[in-house]
Design an enzyme around this catalytic site. Structure first.
Site, short mmCIF file in Angstrom:
data_model
loop_
_atom_site.label_atom_id
_atom_site.label_comp_id
_atom_site.label_asym_id
_atom_site.label_seq_id
_atom_site.Cartn_x
_atom_site.Cartn_y
_atom_site.Cartn_z
N HIS A 72 0.84 -1.20 0.00
CA HIS A 72 0.00 0.00 0.00
C HIS A 72 0.87 1.25 0.00
CE1 HIS A 72 -4.05 -1.78 1.61
NE2 HIS A 72 -3.57 -2.43 0.57
N TYR A 200 -9.23 5.18 7.80
CA TYR A 200 -9.39 5.50 9.21
C TYR A 200 -10.47 6.57 9.31
CZ TYR A 200 -4.97 3.11 10.31
OH TYR A 200 -3.98 2.15 10.47
N PRO A 292 -3.87 -0.19 18.69
CA PRO A 292 -3.65 -0.58 17.28
C PRO A 292 -3.81 0.54 16.26
CG PRO A 292 -5.77 -1.36 18.09
CD PRO A 292 -5.06 -0.77 19.27
N LYS A 296 1.42 -0.32 14.98
CA LYS A 296 2.83 -0.40 15.38
C LYS A 296 3.19 -1.64 16.18
CE LYS A 296 4.37 2.98 13.24
NZ LYS A 296 4.54 2.33 11.94
N TYR A 384 4.14 6.35 10.13
CA TYR A 384 3.32 5.19 9.76
C TYR A 384 4.16 4.16 8.99
CZ TYR A 384 -1.01 2.63 8.80
OH TYR A 384 -2.01 1.67 8.76
#
Ligand code: APR
Ligand code: PHB
Length: 389
Positions: A72, A200, A292, A296, A384
């Protein structure tokens, strides 16, 4: 029995460490309290940083990850009815790989079996002794028989509830914790994902996350109260609530169905210091837990193992303990940054029951700044995809 390194725990940390040490000719025995099937039965997240993929490659267990993992280049964040893409590739030149942690664990178990390295499953009552001597002893019971292993070092890769951290005297151990006033209700369904990237969602009814395991299996999460139970959430109610939290453009792509797994997980940030006591070294969830939201957990376990394996390999190759002495500080330096990022993502994307009008305005301003600032998006992206080791 006698070995060089006893590893307690056959989760991703223990298995990855076992492989990297085996590659350097270092002997290990893994002790796991559960059965192999039980360990493989746990549903966990699955977003891998490039660094984690690199370590799994080094461990010789990346073939399936490369053939089945989904690379991704970004994620989307939805707020007040519109979605904003964070383009990792453009902002950092790096990507993440979506591949279930259960699959990572299975691949590492297969790689360990392929080299004939020993794992004792259903090893009960593991006890760690003489950790401050130069010959620690590990005791456990297998099939009712008392067993003992002498070794040079012990790696506590036994998760949050393991014996590793509990073997560090209370007057030595310092713990830092934040428990969040909500949980994540997760559903796994054999339907195509709603989008080719993760979404998200910060919604006034609460957080939501649209994720996947493959192009035919999806994973969805809803923020829920801590006093709720899975029984309160029949599938239809779950899909109805998810639909309410998604923006009109994307909701049409949602493919619902019968859930094949459903569970509620509490959210906490936790760090234990030091990550060493004598000849015992902690790695992964044994030393730290992250919510979560920042994806990580597994990646932090991997970076701990990167540092610890290098230090042990240096010790056996050159006799120098410098790497081992530096391990706790080095690992914690990266841990605290990831704990901060996971805390920030959780603070910014969830609805806090006690939040004031001012708090909500701050959250909205934080997100509006993020969506309008390349600098802020770069900060999110570099955390990220994974900070350097
Ligand atoms: N004796 C032997 N084995 C034990 C003991 C014990 N006393 N206590 C726990 N274990 C085993 C557990 O059964 C488990 O299989 O240690 C293993 C620890 O594995 P994980 O909990 O998966 O921890 P870790 O390998 O550090 O992986 C961290 O897991 O929870 C996710 O988000 C987290 O992705 C992160 C990853
Ligand atoms: C998941 O796919 O389970 C997942 C992905 C990203 C997260 C958390 C969980 O931040």
């Amino acid at each position: 029995m006698r070995t060089q390194v006893v590893i307690v725990g056959s989760g991703p940390s223990g298995l990855l460490l076992g492989q990297l040490l085996a590659m350097a000719g270092i002997e290990t025995i893994i002790l796991e309290q559960k059965s192999k099937d039980y360990v493989l039965g746990r549903i966990r997240a699955g977003v891998l940083e490039e660094g984690t993929v690199g370590l799994i490659e080094q461990a010789g267990a990346a073939a399936r990850l490369h053939s089945e993992g989904l690379v991704h280049d970004g994620i989307e964040i939805a707020f007040e009815g519109s979605r904003h893409r964070i383009d990792f590739k453009a902002l950092t030149g790096r990507t993440v790989t979506v591949y279930g942690q259960t699959e990572v664990t299975r691949d590492l178990m297969d790689a360990r079996a392929a080299i004939g390295a020993p794992t004792v499953y259903e090893a009960l009552d593991v006890d760690l002794l003489e950790l401050e001597s130069d010959r620690p002893v590990v005791r456990y019971r297998k099939d009712g028989e008392a067993c003992e292993i002498a070794c040079d070092y012990v790696a506590g890769c036994d998760g949050f509830h393991g014996i590793g951290r509990r073997s560090i005297p209370e007057d030595v151990l310092r713990a830092y914790e934040r428990v969040y006033p909500f949980g994540w209700l997760g559903v796994l369904v054999d339907q195509p994902p709603i989008s080719h990237e993760l979404i998200y969602v910060n919604h006034r009814r609460g957080f939501a996350l649209c994720s996947m395991r493959s192009m035919t299996r999806s994973r969805y999460y809803l923020q829920c109260r801590l006093d709720e139970h899975v029984e309160d959430w029949p599938d239809e109610k779950f899909w109805e609530e998810l639909t309410r939290r998604l923006d009109p453009d994307v909701v049409g792509n949602l493919r619902t169905g019968a859930s094949i797994e459903k569970s509620i997980a509490p959210l906490r940030s936790f760090v234990a210091e030091p990550m060493r006591f004598g000849r015992l070294f902690l790695a992964g969830d044994a030393a730290h837990i992250v919510p979560p939201t920042g994806a990580k957990g597994l990646n932090l376990a991997a970076s701990d193992v990167a540092y610890l394996s290098r230090a042990l390999i240096e010790r056996y190759a050159s006799g120098s303990g410098a790497g081992l002495d530096a391990y706790p500080e080095k690992a914690l330096a990266r841990v605290w940054k990831a704990v901060r990022f996971s805390w920030w993502m959780t603070q910014t994307l969830h609805r806090f029951p006690e939040s004031s009008g001012f708090d909500q305005k701050m959250q909205a301003a934080e997100l509006e700044y993020l969506f309008s600032s390349k600098a802020a998006q770069t900060a999110l992206a570099e955390n990220y995809v994974g900070l350097p080791y």
